[in-house]
Scaffold this active site. Structure first.
Site, PDB file in Angstrom:
ATOM      1  N   CYS A  21       6.564  -4.741  15.733  1.00 11.69           N
ATOM      2  CA  CYS A  21       5.944  -3.776  16.664  1.00 11.69           C
ATOM      3  C   CYS A  21       4.503  -4.204  16.967  1.00 11.69           C
ATOM      4  CB  CYS A  21       5.960  -2.367  16.070  1.00 11.69           C
ATOM      5  SG  CYS A  21       7.634  -1.752  15.807  1.00 11.69           S
ATOM      6  N   SER A  42      12.058   6.979   7.968  1.00 14.15           N
ATOM      7  CA  SER A  42      11.676   6.631   9.342  1.00 14.15           C
ATOM      8  C   SER A  42      12.173   5.226   9.667  1.00 14.15           C
ATOM      9  CB  SER A  42      10.150   6.693   9.467  1.00 14.15           C
ATOM     10  OG  SER A  42       9.750   6.324  10.770  1.00 14.15           O
ATOM     11  N   CYS A  99       3.650   8.668   1.073  1.00  7.73           N
ATOM     12  CA  CYS A  99       4.201   7.779   2.089  1.00  7.73           C
ATOM     13  C   CYS A  99       4.462   6.430   1.404  1.00  7.73           C
ATOM     14  CB  CYS A  99       3.186   7.662   3.224  1.00  7.73           C
ATOM     15  SG  CYS A  99       3.761   6.590   4.543  1.00  7.73           S
ATOM     16  N   CYS A 114       6.898  -6.717   7.119  1.00  5.95           N
ATOM     17  CA  CYS A 114       7.936  -6.156   7.981  1.00  5.95           C
ATOM     18  C   CYS A 114       8.314  -7.196   9.027  1.00  5.95           C
ATOM     19  CB  CYS A 114       7.407  -4.897   8.676  1.00  5.95           C
ATOM     20  SG  CYS A 114       8.636  -4.063   9.699  1.00  5.95           S
ATOM     21  N   ASN A 156      -3.088   5.238  16.205  1.00  4.96           N
ATOM     22  CA  ASN A 156      -4.206   4.801  15.380  1.00  4.96           C
ATOM     23  C   ASN A 156      -4.601   3.392  15.766  1.00  4.96           C
ATOM     24  OD1 ASN A 156      -4.422   7.146  13.598  1.00  4.96           O
ATOM     25  ND2 ASN A 156      -2.312   6.578  13.105  1.00  4.96           N
ATOM     26  N   CYS A 174      -0.811   6.060  10.074  1.00  7.50           N
ATOM     27  CA  CYS A 174       0.394   5.372  10.563  1.00  7.50           C
ATOM     28  C   CYS A 174       0.028   4.041  11.206  1.00  7.50           C
ATOM     29  CB  CYS A 174       1.081   6.194  11.643  1.00  7.50           C
ATOM     30  SG  CYS A 174       1.583   7.799  11.114  1.00  7.50           S
ATOM     31  N   CYS A 213       1.369  -2.308  15.420  1.00  8.93           N
ATOM     32  CA  CYS A 213       1.405  -1.953  13.999  1.00  8.93           C
ATOM     33  C   CYS A 213       0.862  -3.084  13.132  1.00  8.93           C
ATOM     34  CB  CYS A 213       2.832  -1.616  13.592  1.00  8.93           C
ATOM     35  SG  CYS A 213       2.997  -1.169  11.855  1.00  8.93           S
ATOM     36  N   GLU A 258       0.838  -1.201   0.000  1.00  6.42           N
ATOM     37  CA  GLU A 258       0.000   0.000   0.000  1.00  6.42           C
ATOM     38  C   GLU A 258       0.873   1.251   0.000  1.00  6.42           C
ATOM     39  OE1 GLU A 258      -4.103  -1.273   2.064  1.00  6.42           O
ATOM     40  OE2 GLU A 258      -2.514  -0.904   3.516  1.00  6.42           O
TER      41      GLU A 258
HETATM   42  N1  SAH Z   1       9.683   0.824  10.151  1.00 12.19           N
HETATM   43  C1  SAH Z   1       9.752   2.247  10.180  1.00 12.19           C
HETATM   44  C2  SAH Z   1       8.764   2.968   9.271  1.00 12.19           C
HETATM   45  C3  SAH Z   1       7.352   2.466   9.198  1.00 12.19           C
HETATM   46  S1  SAH Z   1       6.212   2.870  10.470  1.00 12.19           S
HETATM   47  C4  SAH Z   1       9.621   2.733  11.607  1.00 12.19           C
HETATM   48  O1  SAH Z   1       9.431   1.919  12.485  1.00 12.19           O
HETATM   49  O2  SAH Z   1       9.770   3.918  11.840  1.00 12.19           O
HETATM   50  C5  SAH Z   1       5.928   4.598  10.444  1.00 12.19           C
HETATM   51  C6  SAH Z   1       5.566   5.141  11.821  1.00 12.19           C
HETATM   52  O3  SAH Z   1       4.230   4.758  12.236  1.00 12.19           O
HETATM   53  C7  SAH Z   1       6.495   4.613  12.903  1.00 12.19           C
HETATM   54  O4  SAH Z   1       6.835   5.653  13.783  1.00 12.19           O
HETATM   55  C8  SAH Z   1       5.611   3.604  13.573  1.00 12.19           C
HETATM   56  O5  SAH Z   1       6.068   3.243  14.846  1.00 12.19           O
HETATM   57  C9  SAH Z   1       4.281   4.304  13.574  1.00 12.19           C
HETATM   58  N2  SAH Z   1       3.143   3.462  13.901  1.00 12.19           N
HETATM   59  C10 SAH Z   1       2.992   2.145  13.703  1.00 12.19           C
HETATM   60  N3  SAH Z   1       1.804   1.716  14.164  1.00 12.19           N
HETATM   61  C11 SAH Z   1       1.183   2.805  14.664  1.00 12.19           C
HETATM   62  C12 SAH Z   1      -0.082   3.008  15.265  1.00 12.19           C
HETATM   63  N4  SAH Z   1      -0.942   2.014  15.444  1.00 12.19           N
HETATM   64  N5  SAH Z   1      -0.394   4.265  15.633  1.00 12.19           N
HETATM   65  C13 SAH Z   1       0.467   5.284  15.435  1.00 12.19           C
HETATM   66  N6  SAH Z   1       1.659   5.158  14.864  1.00 12.19           N
HETATM   67  C14 SAH Z   1       2.020   3.926  14.485  1.00 12.19           C
END
Ligand code: SAH
Length: 348
Positions: free
Chosen positions: A118, A193, A107, A114, A292, A335, A121, A94
């Site tokens: 996390c 990022s 973006c 991935c 989110n 995000c 995420c 996406e």
């Molecule tokens: N792998 C990279 C880039 C992708 S994520 C990283 O970790 O930075 C982009 C951003 O969205 C990151 O800061 C990530 O932690 C954040 N993110 C992921 N899930 C999220 C959520 N549910 N709510 C808010 N931010 C989130």
């Protein structure tokens, strides 16, 4: 579905020049091909300044459509669009474009899935399938630009994937984006990022590209960070922050820390004080992200008053803070909401 032809978009200008030479064509043909690439052409048939024979020759050798647009959703509440693309091996990714003021920001995803894990995420649920090529990253920008009919002004590598796990392609992608004969997006308007991989951050710094670096912190201490981000078990927070400090001292540019606020998890005033303490004196900026919602995770968005209090504590302690705009959550384009769609796909 198997695609054996190399991707047209993986050929940069030098490679297109070589291709033209190998076909016995004059060099200006390479320039024409590059111009079509920059327009986001997905078929050689549309290249009406090339002869029919040339177009056929190209189509035999190259795949002009590394990404196939399957779906384009537009957010109700703002000017955000999300594209679902199918790659030539059948995987799906996406990409999001956001418009606000005179910014048009794409973006970009850097991997199929991935491996970072996390917990909050959606991108990481199905694991990692593979890295994207520089051409697949570039095509995301060019195709979104074509869809909105306006020049893209900013690029964030914040979609699906951990870009620093795909460093070689990332660097090629950035150079191609910034090329004055290409999309010509200044590196200062490109943000990478990362979840914070110190060795790879130093390697990126060695490439001396004046891009912005954003580090996903999400916690002020090792223990809390590990509970949210499994990759943090392999990364000592003190070491990560000292690498960040070193990088800002070397390049003189402000580093961004992303901090998603999860209700009653990492959003207490004590967390804000602890964070301010650790960042003291660093050339940095904290970007707070009201979290989110991701189905299947226990994490909830911090209410606005807790976000405001967290922000106030940081500011009182002299930290520069911004709160990220919330765009596109109705189409799960925000995000952490992007995912490797239709994971039930059969292996390509
Ligand atoms: N792998 C990279 C880039 C992708 S994520 C990283 O970790 O930075 C982009 C951003 O969205 C990151 O800061 C990530 O932690 C954040 N993110 C992921 N899930 C999220 C959520 N549910 N709510 C808010 N931010 C989130």
């Amino acid at each position: 579905m198997s695609e054996s032809r190399p991707s047209f978009y993986d050929l940069d200008q030098a490679a297109l020049t070589e291709l033209a030479a190998s076909l016995g064509w004059p060099a200006y043909r390479a320039t024409q091909l590059h111009e079509w690439q920059m327009k986001g052409a997905v078929s050689f048939d549309v290249m009406n300044n090339l002869s029919k024979t040339m177009r056929t020759e190209l189509a035999e050798r190259l795949n002009a459509a590394p990404l196939e647009l399957l779906m384009l959703e537009t957010s109700q509440d703002d000017d955000t669009r999300k594209a679902l693309f199918r790659l030539s091996d059948g995987h799906m990714i996406e990409t999001v474009v956001m418009r606000y003021g005179d910014h048009r920001s794409v973006c970009v995803s850097s991997q199929v899935g991935c491996a970072m894990g996390c917990r909050f995420c959606a991108s990481t649920g199905a694991g990692l399938a593979r890295n994207l090529t520089d051409g697949e990253m570039l095509a995301q920008v060019l195709f979104m630009q074509r869809e909105i009919g306006q020049k893209v002004t900013h690029v964030t590598v914040m979609g699906i994937g951990e870009p620093l796990q795909n460093l070689a392609a990332l660097i090629l992608f950035i150079r191609r984006l910034a090329d004055p004969k290409g999309p010509h997006i200044s590196m200062r308007r490109i943000t990478v990022s990362t979840c914070g991989l110190p060795d790879m951050m130093l390697k990126l710094a060695d490439a001396k590209l004046p891009v912005n670096l954003a580090v996903s912190l999400h916690a002020p201490n090792q223990q809390l960070r590990e509970s949210l981000m499994p990759i943090a078990r392999h990364v000592d927070l003190t070491e990560l922050l000292s690498v960040c400090r070193r990088i800002t001292e070397q390049n003189g540019r402000r580093i961004t820390f992303e901090y998603a606020l999860f209700d009653r998890i990492n959003d207490a005033e004590e967390h804000a004080s602890e964070l301010a303490e650790r960042l003291r004196g660093m050339l940095c900026h904290v970007n707070l992200i009201p979290a989110n919602r991701v189905e299947g995770t226990p994490y909830r968005k911090s209410p606005a008053d807790r976000v405001r209090r967290f922000q106030a504590v940081l500011e009182q302690q002299g930290i520069v803070v911004s709160v990220r705009r919330e765009l596109g959550s109705d189409i799960t384009a925000a995000c952490g909401q992007l995912r490797r769609k239709r994971e039930s796909w059969t292996t390509p």
